[in-house]
Design a protein around this motif. Structure first.
Motif, PDB file in Angstrom:
ATOM      1  N   GLY A   8       0.863  -1.312   0.061  1.00 25.58           N
ATOM      2  CA  GLY A   8      -0.006  -0.044  -0.052  1.00 25.58           C
ATOM      3  C   GLY A   8       0.850   1.079   0.084  1.00 25.58           C
ATOM      4  N   ALA A   9       1.864   1.282   0.802  1.00 25.08           N
ATOM      5  CA  ALA A   9       2.909   2.306   0.973  1.00 25.08           C
ATOM      6  C   ALA A   9       3.417   2.615  -0.400  1.00 25.08           C
ATOM      7  CB  ALA A   9       3.795   2.146   2.017  1.00 25.08           C
ATOM      8  N   GLU A  10       3.858   1.568  -0.972  1.00 20.42           N
ATOM      9  CA  GLU A  10       4.517   1.611  -2.254  1.00 20.42           C
ATOM     10  C   GLU A  10       3.473   2.231  -3.500  1.00 20.42           C
ATOM     11  OE1 GLU A  10       7.809   0.556  -3.541  1.00 20.42           O
ATOM     12  OE2 GLU A  10       8.618   0.229  -1.720  1.00 20.42           O
ATOM     13  N   LEU A  11       2.641   1.796  -3.446  1.00 25.29           N
ATOM     14  CA  LEU A  11       1.607   2.172  -4.325  1.00 25.29           C
ATOM     15  C   LEU A  11       0.812   3.388  -3.945  1.00 25.29           C
ATOM     16  CD1 LEU A  11       0.063  -1.404  -5.209  1.00 25.29           C
ATOM     17  CD2 LEU A  11       1.788   0.068  -6.616  1.00 25.29           C
ATOM     18  N   GLY A  12       0.983   4.122  -2.813  1.00 20.19           N
ATOM     19  CA  GLY A  12       0.267   5.289  -2.385  1.00 20.19           C
ATOM     20  C   GLY A  12      -1.087   5.000  -2.092  1.00 20.19           C
ATOM     21  N   ILE A  13      -1.498   3.962  -1.809  1.00 21.52           N
ATOM     22  CA  ILE A  13      -2.846   3.376  -1.522  1.00 21.52           C
ATOM     23  C   ILE A  13      -3.140   3.142   0.185  1.00 21.52           C
ATOM     24  CG2 ILE A  13      -4.360   1.385  -1.599  1.00 21.52           C
ATOM     25  CD1 ILE A  13      -3.185   0.789  -4.127  1.00 21.52           C
ATOM     26  N   THR A  14      -4.044   3.906   0.711  1.00 24.68           N
ATOM     27  CA  THR A  14      -4.337   3.875   1.958  1.00 24.68           C
ATOM     28  C   THR A  14      -4.861   2.475   2.378  1.00 24.68           C
ATOM     29  OG1 THR A  14      -5.222   5.956   1.834  1.00 24.68           O
ATOM     30  CG2 THR A  14      -5.736   4.739   3.758  1.00 24.68           C
ATOM     31  N   VAL A  15      -4.005   1.943   3.592  1.00 26.19           N
ATOM     32  CA  VAL A  15      -4.300   0.540   4.013  1.00 26.19           C
ATOM     33  C   VAL A  15      -5.186   0.641   5.346  1.00 26.19           C
ATOM     34  CG1 VAL A  15      -3.263  -1.526   4.733  1.00 26.19           C
ATOM     35  CG2 VAL A  15      -2.335  -0.513   2.807  1.00 26.19           C
ATOM     36  N   THR A  16      -6.166   0.114   5.184  1.00 21.66           N
ATOM     37  CA  THR A  16      -7.213  -0.192   6.511  1.00 21.66           C
ATOM     38  C   THR A  16      -7.084  -1.540   6.941  1.00 21.66           C
ATOM     39  OG1 THR A  16      -8.333   1.690   5.721  1.00 21.66           O
ATOM     40  CG2 THR A  16      -9.477   0.185   7.588  1.00 21.66           C
ATOM     41  N   ALA A  17      -6.959  -1.835   8.257  1.00 22.70           N
ATOM     42  CA  ALA A  17      -7.073  -2.989   8.924  1.00 22.70           C
ATOM     43  C   ALA A  17      -8.533  -3.243   9.211  1.00 22.70           C
ATOM     44  CB  ALA A  17      -6.019  -3.458   9.837  1.00 22.70           C
ATOM     45  N   GLU A  18      -9.091  -4.331   9.202  1.00 29.12           N
ATOM     46  CA  GLU A  18     -10.598  -4.396   9.494  1.00 29.12           C
ATOM     47  C   GLU A  18     -10.643  -5.514  10.655  1.00 29.12           C
ATOM     48  OE1 GLU A  18     -13.569  -4.808   5.850  1.00 29.12           O
ATOM     49  OE2 GLU A  18     -12.352  -6.505   5.886  1.00 29.12           O
ATOM     50  N   GLY A  19     -11.527  -5.436  11.635  1.00 30.83           N
ATOM     51  CA  GLY A  19     -11.801  -6.473  12.601  1.00 30.83           C
ATOM     52  C   GLY A  19     -10.838  -6.326  13.647  1.00 30.83           C
ATOM     53  N   VAL A  20     -10.195  -5.259  13.913  1.00 35.65           N
ATOM     54  CA  VAL A  20      -9.413  -5.077  14.944  1.00 35.65           C
ATOM     55  C   VAL A  20     -10.119  -5.088  16.276  1.00 35.65           C
ATOM     56  CG1 VAL A  20      -7.448  -3.417  16.192  1.00 35.65           C
ATOM     57  CG2 VAL A  20      -7.760  -3.602  13.534  1.00 35.65           C
ATOM     58  N   GLU A  21      -9.681  -6.180  16.981  1.00 41.07           N
ATOM     59  CA  GLU A  21     -10.305  -6.277  18.314  1.00 41.07           C
ATOM     60  C   GLU A  21      -9.382  -6.157  19.694  1.00 41.07           C
ATOM     61  OE1 GLU A  21     -12.069 -10.109  18.256  1.00 41.07           O
ATOM     62  OE2 GLU A  21     -13.668  -9.601  16.534  1.00 41.07           O
ATOM     63  N   THR A  22      -8.175  -6.087  19.429  1.00 49.06           N
ATOM     64  CA  THR A  22      -7.154  -6.192  20.661  1.00 49.06           C
ATOM     65  C   THR A  22      -6.327  -5.142  20.455  1.00 49.06           C
ATOM     66  OG1 THR A  22      -5.565  -7.760  19.921  1.00 49.06           O
ATOM     67  CG2 THR A  22      -7.544  -8.693  21.072  1.00 49.06           C
ATOM     68  N   GLU A  23      -5.493  -4.634  21.518  1.00 51.62           N
ATOM     69  CA  GLU A  23      -4.762  -3.667  21.623  1.00 51.62           C
ATOM     70  C   GLU A  23      -3.189  -4.276  20.841  1.00 51.62           C
ATOM     71  OE1 GLU A  23      -4.326  -0.548  22.496  1.00 51.62           O
ATOM     72  OE2 GLU A  23      -6.126  -0.188  23.699  1.00 51.62           O
ATOM     73  N   MET A  24      -3.289  -5.524  21.198  1.00 57.10           N
ATOM     74  CA  MET A  24      -1.828  -6.138  20.644  1.00 57.10           C
ATOM     75  C   MET A  24      -2.012  -6.256  19.047  1.00 57.10           C
ATOM     76  SD  MET A  24      -0.605  -9.797  22.629  1.00 57.10           S
ATOM     77  CE  MET A  24      -1.064 -10.585  20.858  1.00 57.10           C
ATOM     78  N   GLN A  25      -3.096  -6.323  18.396  1.00 56.44           N
ATOM     79  CA  GLN A  25      -3.343  -6.381  16.966  1.00 56.44           C
ATOM     80  C   GLN A  25      -2.940  -4.984  16.702  1.00 56.44           C
ATOM     81  OE1 GLN A  25      -7.541  -7.579  16.857  1.00 56.44           O
ATOM     82  NE2 GLN A  25      -6.983  -9.749  16.745  1.00 56.44           N
ATOM     83  N   LEU A  26      -3.575  -3.731  17.540  1.00 54.99           N
ATOM     84  CA  LEU A  26      -3.412  -2.400  16.933  1.00 54.99           C
ATOM     85  C   LEU A  26      -1.840  -2.044  17.016  1.00 54.99           C
ATOM     86  CD1 LEU A  26      -5.109   0.060  16.019  1.00 54.99           C
ATOM     87  CD2 LEU A  26      -5.064   0.793  18.526  1.00 54.99           C
ATOM     88  N   ASP A  27      -1.387  -2.603  18.055  1.00 57.77           N
ATOM     89  CA  ASP A  27       0.181  -2.364  18.202  1.00 57.77           C
ATOM     90  C   ASP A  27       0.942  -2.726  17.029  1.00 57.77           C
ATOM     91  OD1 ASP A  27      -0.161  -0.776  20.624  1.00 57.77           O
ATOM     92  OD2 ASP A  27       0.380  -2.649  21.700  1.00 57.77           O
ATOM     93  N   MET A  28       0.666  -3.896  16.607  1.00 59.90           N
ATOM     94  CA  MET A  28       1.519  -4.375  15.534  1.00 59.90           C
ATOM     95  C   MET A  28       1.200  -3.708  14.262  1.00 59.90           C
ATOM     96  SD  MET A  28       1.256  -6.537  12.687  1.00 59.90           S
ATOM     97  CE  MET A  28       2.257  -7.798  11.698  1.00 59.90           C
ATOM     98  N   LEU A  29      -0.069  -3.209  14.101  1.00 64.18           N
ATOM     99  CA  LEU A  29      -0.521  -2.538  12.874  1.00 64.18           C
ATOM    100  C   LEU A  29       0.298  -1.222  12.799  1.00 64.18           C
ATOM    101  CD1 LEU A  29      -4.247  -3.521  12.725  1.00 64.18           C
ATOM    102  CD2 LEU A  29      -2.704  -4.201  10.807  1.00 64.18           C
ATOM    103  N   ARG A  30       0.174  -0.508  14.099  1.00 61.21           N
ATOM    104  CA  ARG A  30       0.873   0.811  13.982  1.00 61.21           C
ATOM    105  C   ARG A  30       2.314   0.907  13.928  1.00 61.21           C
ATOM    106  NH1 ARG A  30      -0.362   1.592  19.107  1.00 61.21           N
ATOM    107  NH2 ARG A  30      -2.222   2.974  18.679  1.00 61.21           N
ATOM    108  N   ASP A  31       2.966  -0.698  14.678  1.00 59.24           N
ATOM    109  CA  ASP A  31       4.540  -0.751  14.462  1.00 59.24           C
ATOM    110  C   ASP A  31       4.838  -0.764  12.988  1.00 59.24           C
ATOM    111  OD1 ASP A  31       4.666  -0.402  17.168  1.00 59.24           O
ATOM    112  OD2 ASP A  31       5.153  -2.346  17.306  1.00 59.24           O
ATOM    113  N   ASN A  32       3.892  -1.246  12.146  1.00 60.28           N
ATOM    114  CA  ASN A  32       4.139  -1.459  10.923  1.00 60.28           C
ATOM    115  C   ASN A  32       3.545  -0.493  10.073  1.00 60.28           C
ATOM    116  OD1 ASN A  32       5.697  -4.301  10.594  1.00 60.28           O
ATOM    117  ND2 ASN A  32       4.095  -4.750  12.345  1.00 60.28           N
ATOM    118  N   GLY A  33       3.256   0.563  10.182  1.00 62.45           N
ATOM    119  CA  GLY A  33       2.748   1.557   9.494  1.00 62.45           C
ATOM    120  C   GLY A  33       1.483   1.675   8.764  1.00 62.45           C
TER     121      GLY A  33
END
Ligand code: C2E
Ligand code: CA
Ligand code: CA
Ligand code: CA
Length: 274
Positions: A221-246
């Motif tokens: 997504g970053a390479e192509l200039g496309i916004t990436v949205t994560a669906e079904g985020v239920e835990t802080e751990m999942q959100l942290d991982m997503l944040r850490d990876n941009g």
């Protein structure tokens, strides 16, 4: 059970298979549900991960049937697609979603799910333009979520319609990304503004391989200039991982469950204050 069925549904032929009967009954109920105003929209907030701000919400259809109770979209959208009801139903949803978003703080986006059947029906762009004009919501605030099935048959009508809508400033999001046959192929051929990583990947994100796939999609997504949205985020751990990876945006029960228009309005206004 058969004779009971005959008494209940006199218009069914005797000997008709039970599942066929159930299906006909569902179709009949669905057919009257729109004029009887049994449909409603819930709204689920979408958050920008970096800023923590709510940037918009997705409209999710609900059917409040007087006899069946609340029916989830997974149990009626496919039938509505087969009967063709999805065309007027989808148009209703689009108008309702835009009308609702018209009273949100400026800039907040409204995402609406669009079925392949709607896009192929012809006149879709016109109905989108009309929903925007009627509500006064600018095109830049509307996001249309499509799945790969929309792009699968490569029909000229669909392509032209998508280009026309993007030309107006409407964003196109590829929903359930990663679950189809050829998600990457479609990305190459159809310019989209956003991809939504399917929630099955987020659910299994503590699996090493799944995590690698999620990181790869975010990088893509970053390479192509496309916004990436994560669906079904239920835990802080999942959100942290997503944040850490941009990953840019997140949606899921952790951020907010699908809620009534009035409740989402309150949430959006509260968030807009700071
Ligand atoms: P979708 O577009 O992928 O929508 C996301 C689904 O995930 C929604 O289910 C939502 O309630 C659910 N969800 C959101 N966050 C979480 C979470 O953290 N955990 C879990 N387990 N689930 C979460 P819903 O509302 O039952 O909708 C199911 C599907 O029905 C949608 O999937 C979409 O494909 C379809 N749909 C809904 N509304 C419409 C509509 O207006 N038009 C069309 N064509 N399809 C619709
Ligand atoms: Ca969606
Ligand atoms: Ca999805
Ligand atoms: Ca889905």
């Amino acid at each position: 059970a058969k004779s009971e069925g005959r008494n209940l549904y006199r218009f069914f032929e005797p000997g008709m298979d039970a599942t066929v009967q159930a299906r006909r009954a569902l179709e009949a109920d669905l057919d009257t549900a729109l004029p009887r105003q049994e449909f409603d929209l819930d709204f689920q907030p979408i958050m920008n991960i970096e800023s923590g701000e709510i940037v918009g919400a997705e409209a999710l259809m609900r059917w409040h049937s007087p006899t069946r109770g609340t029916v989830a979209p997974d149990n009626f959208i496919a039938v509505a697609e087969e009967t063709g009801l999805i065309v007027p139903l989808g148009e209703w949803a689009l108008r309702k979603a835009c009308a609702t978003a018209a009273s949100w703080p400026p800039g907040l986006r409204i995402a609406v799910n669009v079925s392949a059947v709607q896009l192929k029906s012809g006149g879709f762009a016109r109905s989108v333009i009309s929903a925007l004009a009627f509500s006064g919501v600018p095109a830049s605030r509307l996001e249309l979520e499509i799945t790969e099935t929309v792009l699968m048959d490569e029909s000229e009508t669909v392509l032209k319609t998508l280009r026309q809508l993007r030309g107006l400033g409407i964003r196109i999001a590829l929903d359930d990304f990663g679950t189809g046959y050829s998600s990457l192929g479609y990305l190459r051929r159809f310019p989209v503004d956003k991809i939504k990583i399917d929630r099955s990947f987020i659910r299994d994100i503590d699996n090493r391989d799944t995590a690698a796939i999620v990181r790869t999609i975010i990088g893509l997504g970053a390479e192509l200039g496309i916004t990436v949205t994560a669906e079904g985020v239920e835990t802080e751990m999942q959100l942290d991982m997503l944040r850490d990876n941009g990953c840019v945006e997140a949606q899921g029960y952790l951020i907010g469950v699908p809620s009534k228009a009035a409740d989402i309005q309150r949430l959006l206004q509260l968030r807009a204050l700071h």
